[in-house]
Design a protein around this motif. Structure first.
Motif, PDB file in Angstrom:
ATOM      1  N   SER A  51     -21.509  85.032  55.503  1.00 32.06           N
ATOM      2  CA  SER A  51     -20.454  84.284  56.052  1.00 32.06           C
ATOM      3  C   SER A  51     -19.277  85.269  55.692  1.00 32.06           C
ATOM      4  N   CYS A  52     -19.368  86.331  55.110  1.00 32.19           N
ATOM      5  CA  CYS A  52     -18.464  87.251  54.851  1.00 32.19           C
ATOM      6  C   CYS A  52     -18.586  88.623  55.682  1.00 32.19           C
ATOM      7  N   THR A  60     -25.882  88.608  60.925  1.00 34.21           N
ATOM      8  CA  THR A  60     -24.858  87.795  60.493  1.00 34.21           C
ATOM      9  C   THR A  60     -23.479  88.271  60.996  1.00 34.21           C
ATOM     10  N   GLY A  62     -20.029  87.316  59.668  1.00 33.10           N
ATOM     11  CA  GLY A  62     -18.918  86.968  58.760  1.00 33.10           C
ATOM     12  C   GLY A  62     -17.880  88.173  59.023  1.00 33.10           C
ATOM     13  N   GLN A 162     -25.385  80.394  57.982  1.00 30.45           N
ATOM     14  CA  GLN A 162     -24.847  81.205  59.014  1.00 30.45           C
ATOM     15  C   GLN A 162     -23.663  80.505  59.660  1.00 30.45           C
ATOM     16  N   LEU A 163     -22.520  81.394  60.278  1.00 30.02           N
ATOM     17  CA  LEU A 163     -21.510  80.690  60.807  1.00 30.02           C
ATOM     18  C   LEU A 163     -21.792  80.449  62.196  1.00 30.02           C
ATOM     19  N   VAL A 187     -21.553  77.123  51.679  1.00 36.52           N
ATOM     20  CA  VAL A 187     -20.558  77.958  52.282  1.00 36.52           C
ATOM     21  C   VAL A 187     -19.274  76.968  52.706  1.00 36.52           C
ATOM     22  N   HIS A 189     -16.990  74.946  54.816  1.00 40.65           N
ATOM     23  CA  HIS A 189     -16.483  74.788  56.377  1.00 40.65           C
ATOM     24  C   HIS A 189     -15.922  73.556  56.445  1.00 40.65           C
ATOM     25  N   HIS A 227     -14.326  82.219  60.460  1.00 40.25           N
ATOM     26  CA  HIS A 227     -15.492  81.297  61.088  1.00 40.25           C
ATOM     27  C   HIS A 227     -15.429  81.169  62.498  1.00 40.25           C
TER      28      HIS A 227
END
Length: 239
Positions: A51-52, A60, A62, A162-163, A187, A189, A227
């Motif tokens: 997420s980052c 990923t 992020g 995951q985003l 995470v 959201h 995000h």
């Protein structure tokens, strides 16, 4: 670990990486590196760090932390081996830089070793993970739209961290509608539809708001910084 290590100057920019937890093997039969479990590493990286951070092989996206492929690309070109990068990542996970957004207790020592092995092997490489590593993390999202039932439209956040919303499309009849976003990922959201409502940010549990909808198309997204840009967005069609 509080001990400090001096790394080559070319590697220091990469030390700001708020790293992840990962696992990958380039052959279908090799999933360990000096005893470290790269499959567990990949799974941890996606769940805890994706997420980052951007990491191509882990898929990923992020953007609030450093892009790990780019963070190490120049060091690799300059001839610093992946074992050295592995040490940088391991140290950074267990002993984050002061002021870093990465929590100090992100994972235990074993998890840090697994992550470091994965990140060091795949950073700045093209292509995709294969074999057991390729199937280590279940593909996020669904091709099916979310459909409102009894005045409630449920659009979950990806439970794996995951985003992405599980559903990138949704359908509902016109009228009063409760928009509910279950989040099991850990995470933070929320879900937002401009002009209609914004649910509270949650790390676990349901996040919801209620609004009246006329026929048309609406965009829903997560308003946590980075995000939406990473792809946590979808389209609601009201008929």
């Amino acid at each position: 670990m509080n001990s400090r290590v001096s790394f080559p100057r070319a590697l220091r920019p990469a030390m700001i990486v708020g790293v992840a937890l990962a696992a990958t093997a380039f052959s279908g039969c090799s999933v360990n590196n000096d005893g470290d479990d790269q499959i567990a590493g990949k799974q941890l990286f996606v769940a805890k760090c994706g997420s980052c951070h951007i990491l191509g092989r882990a898929d990923t996206k992020g953007v609030t932390g450093p892009n790990l492929d780019e963070a190490f690309r120049q060091s690799i070109k300059d001839g610093f081996g992946r074992d050295a990068i592995r040490g940088v990542v391991y140290r950074q996970i267990l002993d984050p830089r002061e002021g870093s957004a990465m929590p100090a207790d992100l994972v235990d020592d074993e998890g840090a070793r697994d992550i470091a092995a994965y990140v060091a092997d795949v950073a700045a490489r093209g292509g995709e993970d294969e074999g057991l590593l390729g199937s280590a993390v279940e593909k996020a999202g669904s091709d099916e739209p979310a459909v409102a039932e009894n005045g409630v439209l449920t659009i979950p956040a990806d439970p794996g961290g995951q985003l992405i919303f599980v559903n990138s499309k949704a359908e509902a009849p016109a009228g009063t509608l409760e928009i509910n976003m279950p989040n099991e990922s850990g995470v933070p959201h929320n879900i937002v539809i401009d002009g209609k409502g914004e649910s509270p940010v949650v790390t676990e549990g349901d996040s919801k708001f209620t609004a009246d909808f006329e026929p048309g198309e609406y965009t829903y997204y997560c308003a946590v910084p980075g995000h939406q840009e990473a792809g946590m967005v979808g389209t609601l069609t009201v008929k």
